[in-house]
Design a protein around this motif. Sequence first.
Motif, PDB file in Angstrom:
ATOM      1  N   LEU A 140     -11.985   8.288  -6.579  1.00  0.00           N
ATOM      2  CA  LEU A 140     -10.824   8.614  -5.698  1.00  0.00           C
ATOM      3  C   LEU A 140     -10.105   9.669  -6.139  1.00  0.00           C
ATOM      4  CD1 LEU A 140      -9.579   4.751  -5.353  1.00  0.00           C
ATOM      5  CD2 LEU A 140     -10.603   6.326  -3.531  1.00  0.00           C
ATOM      6  N   LEU A 193      -7.143  11.395  -8.077  1.00  0.00           N
ATOM      7  CA  LEU A 193      -6.252  11.112  -9.284  1.00  0.00           C
ATOM      8  C   LEU A 193      -4.653  11.404  -8.787  1.00  0.00           C
ATOM      9  CD1 LEU A 193      -8.217  13.026 -12.036  1.00  0.00           C
ATOM     10  CD2 LEU A 193      -7.970  10.593 -11.784  1.00  0.00           C
ATOM     11  N   MET A 194      -4.018  10.475  -9.043  1.00  0.00           N
ATOM     12  CA  MET A 194      -2.581  10.659  -8.744  1.00  0.00           C
ATOM     13  C   MET A 194      -1.710   9.769  -9.537  1.00  0.00           C
ATOM     14  SD  MET A 194      -1.026  10.002  -4.529  1.00  0.00           S
ATOM     15  CE  MET A 194      -1.806  11.454  -4.067  1.00  0.00           C
ATOM     16  N   GLY A 231      -1.594   3.180   6.094  1.00  0.00           N
ATOM     17  CA  GLY A 231      -3.083   3.047   6.614  1.00  0.00           C
ATOM     18  C   GLY A 231      -3.394   4.236   7.269  1.00  0.00           C
ATOM     19  N   ALA A 260      -3.599  10.384   2.706  1.00  0.00           N
ATOM     20  CA  ALA A 260      -4.279   9.192   3.256  1.00  0.00           C
ATOM     21  C   ALA A 260      -4.450   8.250   1.919  1.00  0.00           C
ATOM     22  CB  ALA A 260      -5.403   9.589   3.771  1.00  0.00           C
ATOM     23  N   HIS A 261      -4.829   8.714   0.638  1.00  0.00           N
ATOM     24  CA  HIS A 261      -4.964   8.054  -0.689  1.00  0.00           C
ATOM     25  C   HIS A 261      -3.755   7.216  -0.828  1.00  0.00           C
ATOM     26  CE1 HIS A 261      -6.252   6.876  -4.333  1.00  0.00           C
ATOM     27  NE2 HIS A 261      -5.092   7.342  -4.998  1.00  0.00           N
ATOM     28  N   ALA A 262      -2.454   8.152  -0.627  1.00  0.00           N
ATOM     29  CA  ALA A 262      -1.292   7.310  -1.288  1.00  0.00           C
ATOM     30  C   ALA A 262      -0.703   6.333  -0.301  1.00  0.00           C
ATOM     31  CB  ALA A 262      -0.236   8.586  -1.326  1.00  0.00           C
ATOM     32  N   ARG A 319      -2.250   4.079   1.587  1.00  0.00           N
ATOM     33  CA  ARG A 319      -3.402   3.046   1.726  1.00  0.00           C
ATOM     34  C   ARG A 319      -2.544   1.672   1.747  1.00  0.00           C
ATOM     35  NH1 ARG A 319      -6.242  -0.335  -1.079  1.00  0.00           N
ATOM     36  NH2 ARG A 319      -7.997  -1.448   0.143  1.00  0.00           N
ATOM     37  N   THR A 320      -1.668   1.677   0.811  1.00  0.00           N
ATOM     38  CA  THR A 320      -1.072   0.326   0.736  1.00  0.00           C
ATOM     39  C   THR A 320       0.540   0.406   0.739  1.00  0.00           C
ATOM     40  OG1 THR A 320      -1.138   0.621  -1.850  1.00  0.00           O
ATOM     41  CG2 THR A 320      -2.777  -0.732  -0.823  1.00  0.00           C
ATOM     42  N   ARG A 321       1.175   1.629   1.109  1.00  0.00           N
ATOM     43  CA  ARG A 321       2.569   1.948   1.129  1.00  0.00           C
ATOM     44  C   ARG A 321       2.761   2.725   2.403  1.00  0.00           C
ATOM     45  NH1 ARG A 321       4.173   5.005  -4.107  1.00  0.00           N
ATOM     46  NH2 ARG A 321       2.990   3.322  -5.198  1.00  0.00           N
TER      47      ARG A 321
END
Lengths: 337, 337
Positions: A105, A107-108, A148, A241-243, A245-247
């Motif tokens: 995934l 990195l962040m 999402g 999109a990564h960030a 996903r759940t917020r």
Amino acid sequence: MRFATRVNNCADGELLLLSRDGVRGMPMGARWPTLLHAITQWDALMDDAAALSVTLEAGGGDTIDYGGLLAPLPRTWQWLDGSAFANHGALMQKAFNHPPIETDLPLMYQGMSHQFLASHENVALPTEADLIDFEGEFAIVTDDVPMGCSAVDAMDHIRLILLINDWSLRAVAPAEMKTGFGWIQAKPACSAAPIAITPDELGDRWRNGRVCLPLRVAVNGAWFGHPSGEGMDYGFHDLIAHAARTRQLCAGTIIGSGTVSDPDFERVGSTCISERRAIEMITQGKPVTPFLQFGDHVRMTAGTDVSLFGEISQIVTAFRADFDRYESARVSKSVIL
Amino acid sequence: MRFATRVNNCADGELLLLSRDGVRGMPMGARWPTLLHAITQWDALMDDAAALSVTLEAGGGDTIDYGGLLAPLPRTWQWLDGSAFANHGALMQKAFNHPPIETDLPLMYQGMSHQFLASHENVALPTEADLIDFEGEFAIVTDDVPMGCSAVDAMDHIRLILLINDWSLRAVAPAEMKTGFGWIQAKPACSAAPIAITPDELGDRWRNGRVCLPLRVAVNGAWFGHPSGEGMDYGFHDLIAHAARTRQLCAGTIIGSGTVSDPDFERVGSTCISERRAIEMITQGKPVTPFLQFGDHVRMTAGTDVSLFGEISQIVTAFRADFDRYESARVSKSVIL
């Protein structure tokens, strides 16, 4: 469009629209007092900016005093910094025998967002012993992104592009990283170049969610590097999109590329001292370039057209000698909002 | 003093002062529209609150509708979450054979601060497969803290105390932790109990920068744990000094204790499922307690006096089924500021 933020008596400053040559500007007016507010209503902002722009390009507005500009977002709700140039990580691992980071995934980490230093402001830090370093990065600003959101849809949420210096303290960073918790002490306030631009300002140099421009760094007047933002292993839309996903991401979220880096480092150099030291370790057997000392000067621009982002041009200073500035900033923030 | 924030047409809500029994409340008025603003001028706020408090305790104000309350700070500039109960980390390491975290400093990461869920709001998450868990924590809110603030001086910057549920996704957390960058996807928005209290409200249960009260957790109506906040290995003043070493902390910074945990876990239980599963692993050879499923209910209070912080009482739901709420929240945030 090119936006900037001018100092006034509010912590968020006053939003300006700049002319295409970056010479003149006009306040966006009472409907759009701050960029942090304006970015919540993007389409309406663009309509008004388009109208103002006609006046500006016809010679209206006033000459901009860059010394009176703050960061485009002097503070915001969320700063998520990626590390999307795999080349940078690979060099660091090879040089210092770090184990590779196992992840498929992006990195962040989440960094401090309540203060972005102005492009010309002194950078006051506690001690040279922390091993003071810079990291040249491109970054984007989103409007509201629903939880999402897909990478494809995320492209439309990239509203502005920034040039950032992510100040980093290398004596602290490895110990914090080893905890797995990310960085607090190793990542003081970042700096931002004065101009925030819409992606269309880049023309064909905005491709696949990447800023295809060299990021130019000079230290004490000497060339340090000019790798291109093109080589991101993930585009900014992927990072969104990564960030998300759940917020949900709020309007004003800034997402950074991480240190801009290029495998052709012998020709294009680096955008942080730490990477150059890693290269020296690999090619010469030991790191040679020192970290920064108080009084050192760091300059960052992008491409060849300084009017795109303007320039970051800062001197690193000792925090205690500079204590009054902090105290006064603290007091003025307490009085106004 | 006890403060709460009521829903209105602004993202930061309307600041209320509550009576000591938590039954009645009054708006703090036009000078103090929001807690995020008020905390920047603490002494003046206290003067006005003291005057209003006389009216409230004499029976003034209106009965509070807790269903109309938001988190005390529905959003803020900075959320720094510690992990100050070493017992919690030790249990996790022992159960799952993690290598010990090598550090002689407090553990801390920066989490999302642009959204704190209201105490009664549904918690909409993408999938049960993320292994949904809660973490009961105490937290404090600072005013402006200068860079380099000592732990002793930091005590005076602790202005308010909160009760927080730090929602955590256990299927994601270890992979993110392994990168060293901390958590993004594993840490969605936290929830907060409705009442923010000044430390003096705790009397002698506020000692050495610690909340000496049991944090009570119930899942689907059944007791889950009630360990005390007293056992922090670092006090909140230590956590402030740690965070402020290389940055100033802005007013409204929230610092969390991390999962409240007690070595006497057989008697007092845990405040997160993951720790209970670790204990089961150690004592029974395998984890037994399941993570949360959609429809599950989590309740948190502190001490025996519910009027101190009020209660967190939430149901976990599927994000997609709840999509309209997110969309409407997103739109309303875009229209007002």
